[in-house]
Design a protein around this motif. Structure first.
Motif, PDB file in Angstrom:
ATOM      1  N   HIS A  83       0.818  -1.215   0.000  1.00  0.00           N
ATOM      2  CA  HIS A  83       0.000   0.000   0.000  1.00  0.00           C
ATOM      3  C   HIS A  83       0.853   1.267   0.000  1.00  0.00           C
ATOM      4  CE1 HIS A  83      -3.604   2.330   0.450  1.00  0.00           C
ATOM      5  NE2 HIS A  83      -3.382   2.690   1.702  1.00  0.00           N
ATOM      6  N   ALA A  84       1.930   1.257   0.793  1.00  0.00           N
ATOM      7  CA  ALA A  84       2.810   2.425   0.872  1.00  0.00           C
ATOM      8  C   ALA A  84       4.096   2.040   1.592  1.00  0.00           C
ATOM      9  CB  ALA A  84       2.131   3.573   1.610  1.00  0.00           C
ATOM     10  N   VAL A  85       5.085   2.888   1.452  1.00  0.00           N
ATOM     11  CA  VAL A  85       6.351   2.676   2.150  1.00  0.00           C
ATOM     12  C   VAL A  85       6.129   2.713   3.653  1.00  0.00           C
ATOM     13  CG1 VAL A  85       8.645   3.642   2.582  1.00  0.00           C
ATOM     14  CG2 VAL A  85       7.706   3.634   0.259  1.00  0.00           C
ATOM     15  N   SER A  86       5.331   3.689   4.101  1.00  0.00           N
ATOM     16  CA  SER A  86       5.126   3.893   5.532  1.00  0.00           C
ATOM     17  C   SER A  86       3.791   4.566   5.782  1.00  0.00           C
ATOM     18  CB  SER A  86       6.256   4.762   6.103  1.00  0.00           C
ATOM     19  OG  SER A  86       5.959   5.213   7.403  1.00  0.00           O
ATOM     20  N   ASP A  87       3.249   4.353   6.970  1.00  0.00           N
ATOM     21  CA  ASP A  87       2.011   5.038   7.333  1.00  0.00           C
ATOM     22  C   ASP A  87       2.237   6.520   7.567  1.00  0.00           C
ATOM     23  OD1 ASP A  87       3.500   4.632   9.666  1.00  0.00           O
ATOM     24  OD2 ASP A  87       1.713   4.507  10.927  1.00  0.00           O
ATOM     25  N   GLU A  88       3.490   6.950   7.641  1.00  0.00           N
ATOM     26  CA  GLU A  88       3.798   8.361   7.845  1.00  0.00           C
ATOM     27  C   GLU A  88       3.880   9.144   6.531  1.00  0.00           C
ATOM     28  OE1 GLU A  88       7.351   7.600  10.377  1.00  0.00           O
ATOM     29  OE2 GLU A  88       6.263   8.828  11.840  1.00  0.00           O
ATOM     30  N   GLN A  89       3.706   8.436   5.402  1.00  0.00           N
ATOM     31  CA  GLN A  89       3.722   9.102   4.108  1.00  0.00           C
ATOM     32  C   GLN A  89       2.574  10.103   4.019  1.00  0.00           C
ATOM     33  OE1 GLN A  89       3.903   6.590   0.571  1.00  0.00           O
ATOM     34  NE2 GLN A  89       2.537   8.013  -0.500  1.00  0.00           N
ATOM     35  N   LYS A  90       2.885  11.310   3.619  1.00  0.00           N
ATOM     36  CA  LYS A  90       1.879  12.347   3.448  1.00  0.00           C
ATOM     37  C   LYS A  90       1.339  12.324   2.016  1.00  0.00           C
ATOM     38  CE  LYS A  90       2.762  13.675   7.621  1.00  0.00           C
ATOM     39  NZ  LYS A  90       1.833  13.301   8.727  1.00  0.00           N
ATOM     40  N   GLU A  91       0.215  12.978   1.819  1.00  0.00           N
ATOM     41  CA  GLU A  91      -0.407  13.001   0.496  1.00  0.00           C
ATOM     42  C   GLU A  91       0.531  13.636  -0.532  1.00  0.00           C
ATOM     43  OE1 GLU A  91      -4.721  14.172  -1.487  1.00  0.00           O
ATOM     44  OE2 GLU A  91      -4.225  14.794   0.556  1.00  0.00           O
ATOM     45  N   ASN A  92       0.665  12.949  -1.690  1.00  0.00           N
ATOM     46  CA  ASN A  92       1.515  13.413  -2.787  1.00  0.00           C
ATOM     47  C   ASN A  92       2.972  13.602  -2.369  1.00  0.00           C
ATOM     48  OD1 ASN A  92      -0.729  13.482  -4.514  1.00  0.00           O
ATOM     49  ND2 ASN A  92      -1.225  15.576  -3.899  1.00  0.00           N
ATOM     50  N   ASN A  93       3.425  12.767  -1.427  1.00  0.00           N
ATOM     51  CA  ASN A  93       4.805  12.834  -0.949  1.00  0.00           C
ATOM     52  C   ASN A  93       5.615  11.732  -1.628  1.00  0.00           C
ATOM     53  OD1 ASN A  93       7.119  13.308   0.509  1.00  0.00           O
ATOM     54  ND2 ASN A  93       6.423  12.235   2.332  1.00  0.00           N
ATOM     55  N   TYR A  94       6.517  12.126  -2.525  1.00  0.00           N
ATOM     56  CA  TYR A  94       7.316  11.141  -3.267  1.00  0.00           C
ATOM     57  C   TYR A  94       8.333  10.492  -2.336  1.00  0.00           C
ATOM     58  CZ  TYR A  94      10.300   9.078  -6.844  1.00  0.00           C
ATOM     59  OH  TYR A  94      11.017   8.192  -7.606  1.00  0.00           O
ATOM     60  N   MET A  95       8.390   9.151  -2.376  1.00  0.00           N
ATOM     61  CA  MET A  95       9.306   8.391  -1.533  1.00  0.00           C
ATOM     62  C   MET A  95      10.363   7.742  -2.421  1.00  0.00           C
ATOM     63  SD  MET A  95       7.866   8.899   1.447  1.00  0.00           S
ATOM     64  CE  MET A  95       8.380   7.640   2.624  1.00  0.00           C
ATOM     65  N   PRO A  96      11.624   8.195  -2.357  1.00  0.00           N
ATOM     66  CA  PRO A  96      12.650   7.658  -3.250  1.00  0.00           C
ATOM     67  C   PRO A  96      12.951   6.178  -3.020  1.00  0.00           C
ATOM     68  CG  PRO A  96      13.616   9.090  -1.584  1.00  0.00           C
ATOM     69  CD  PRO A  96      12.136   9.276  -1.493  1.00  0.00           C
ATOM     70  N   ASN A  97      12.621   5.654  -1.848  1.00  0.00           N
ATOM     71  CA  ASN A  97      12.864   4.239  -1.550  1.00  0.00           C
ATOM     72  C   ASN A  97      11.653   3.365  -1.859  1.00  0.00           C
ATOM     73  OD1 ASN A  97      11.450   5.490   0.547  1.00  0.00           O
ATOM     74  ND2 ASN A  97      12.171   4.017   2.082  1.00  0.00           N
ATOM     75  N   PHE A  98      10.786   3.833  -2.759  1.00  0.00           N
ATOM     76  CA  PHE A  98       9.552   3.114  -3.073  1.00  0.00           C
ATOM     77  C   PHE A  98       9.824   1.691  -3.561  1.00  0.00           C
ATOM     78  CE2 PHE A  98       6.372   1.743  -6.169  1.00  0.00           C
ATOM     79  CZ  PHE A  98       5.188   1.886  -5.462  1.00  0.00           C
ATOM     80  N   GLU A  99      10.711   1.528  -4.535  1.00  0.00           N
ATOM     81  CA  GLU A  99      10.932   0.196  -5.098  1.00  0.00           C
ATOM     82  C   GLU A  99      11.493  -0.757  -4.056  1.00  0.00           C
ATOM     83  OE1 GLU A  99      12.661  -2.031  -9.053  1.00  0.00           O
ATOM     84  OE2 GLU A  99      13.422  -0.030  -8.581  1.00  0.00           O
ATOM     85  N   GLY A 100      12.457  -0.305  -3.264  1.00  0.00           N
ATOM     86  CA  GLY A 100      13.022  -1.161  -2.233  1.00  0.00           C
ATOM     87  C   GLY A 100      11.976  -1.599  -1.229  1.00  0.00           C
ATOM     88  N   ALA A 101      11.106  -0.668  -0.839  1.00  0.00           N
ATOM     89  CA  ALA A 101      10.051  -0.995   0.124  1.00  0.00           C
ATOM     90  C   ALA A 101       9.041  -1.956  -0.479  1.00  0.00           C
ATOM     91  CB  ALA A 101       9.357   0.280   0.592  1.00  0.00           C
TER      92      ALA A 101
END
Length: 222
Positions: A83-101
């Motif tokens: 679903h997401a990298v983390s529950d702390e991800q904010k709306e429209n916040n790009y996470m550079p570690n997306f693929e690893g997660a």
């Protein structure tokens, strides 16, 4: 695809996994899993649970694998998806570690539930689909992403299914209206959140599923 197909999911699933640490000899001793199993057994429900790779002080690594056989047996009706990298991800916040997660989350799902339990239909947190995320999903075998009505994204060849109903937000009247007006060639897509499944919303979800079964809908999880 027939409009009598329905995809149902629950987002932000966390507490149910924490409860497994004292579930005894069966995953269905946990109230959450017992509830969805009852919907499957009585109404033919198939469901996808969307999970974070990690929470504030918790990751999927902590999910026990002692129920793996039980979850493998349930993999024809119960899937788990990133679903997401983390529950702390904010709306429209790009996470550079997306693929690893994403890769790590699937690795952990395979560890505690088996490879057949990994979902290939995903809804990302806040429906956030930058092109880099979509390309990653496609490269890792995801076939379909769940979006909201009117959302414009670069799907890069992935199927897009519009989310129709949010259980905790829509009234019974709205749910019935949306079902009766669902005439396009995509599946009916319904979701809720683990944190929203109070007694009222559990009843609302169960009644919605029962109505769909009476109307001849087939439930899918892929």
């Amino acid at each position: 695809m027939s409009n009598h197909i329905c995809h149902i999911s629950i987002d932000d699933v966390t507490n149910a996994f924490r409860s497994l640490s004292h579930a005894g000899d069966s995953i269905y001793n946990v109230r959450f899993f017992r509830y969805i199993y009852a919907l499957h057994r009585l109404l033919g429900l198939k469901m996808t649970l969307y999970v974070y790779a990690q929470n504030r002080e918790w990751t999927l690594k902590y999910v026990t694998d002692i129920y793996k056989h039980e979850l493998e047996e349930a993999s024809d009706w119960l899937k788990f998806g990133f679903h997401a990298v983390s529950d702390e991800q904010k709306e429209n916040n790009y996470m550079p570690n997306f693929e690893g997660a994403f890769v790590e989350a699937n690795k952990q799902i395979e560890r505690f539930a088996g490879a057949r339990s990994i979902a290939e239909i995903l809804r990302l947190h806040y429906w956030y689909y930058p092109a880099e995320y979509v390309e990653t999903l496609k490269n890792h075998g995801v076939q379909t992403i769940l979006t909201y009505e009117g959302q414009k994204i670069a799907s890069l060849g992935l199927n897009q299914w519009i989310t129709n109903i949010r259980i905790e937000q829509d009234t019974f009247r709205q749910i019935i209206n949306k079902i009766s007006h669902h005439v396009n060639n995509q599946p009916l897509v319904i979701f809720t959140h683990e944190w929203a499944l109070n007694r009222r919303n559990k009843i609302k979800l169960a009644i919605t599923i029962a109505l769909l079964r009476l109307l001849g809908y087939q439930f899918i999880c892929e």
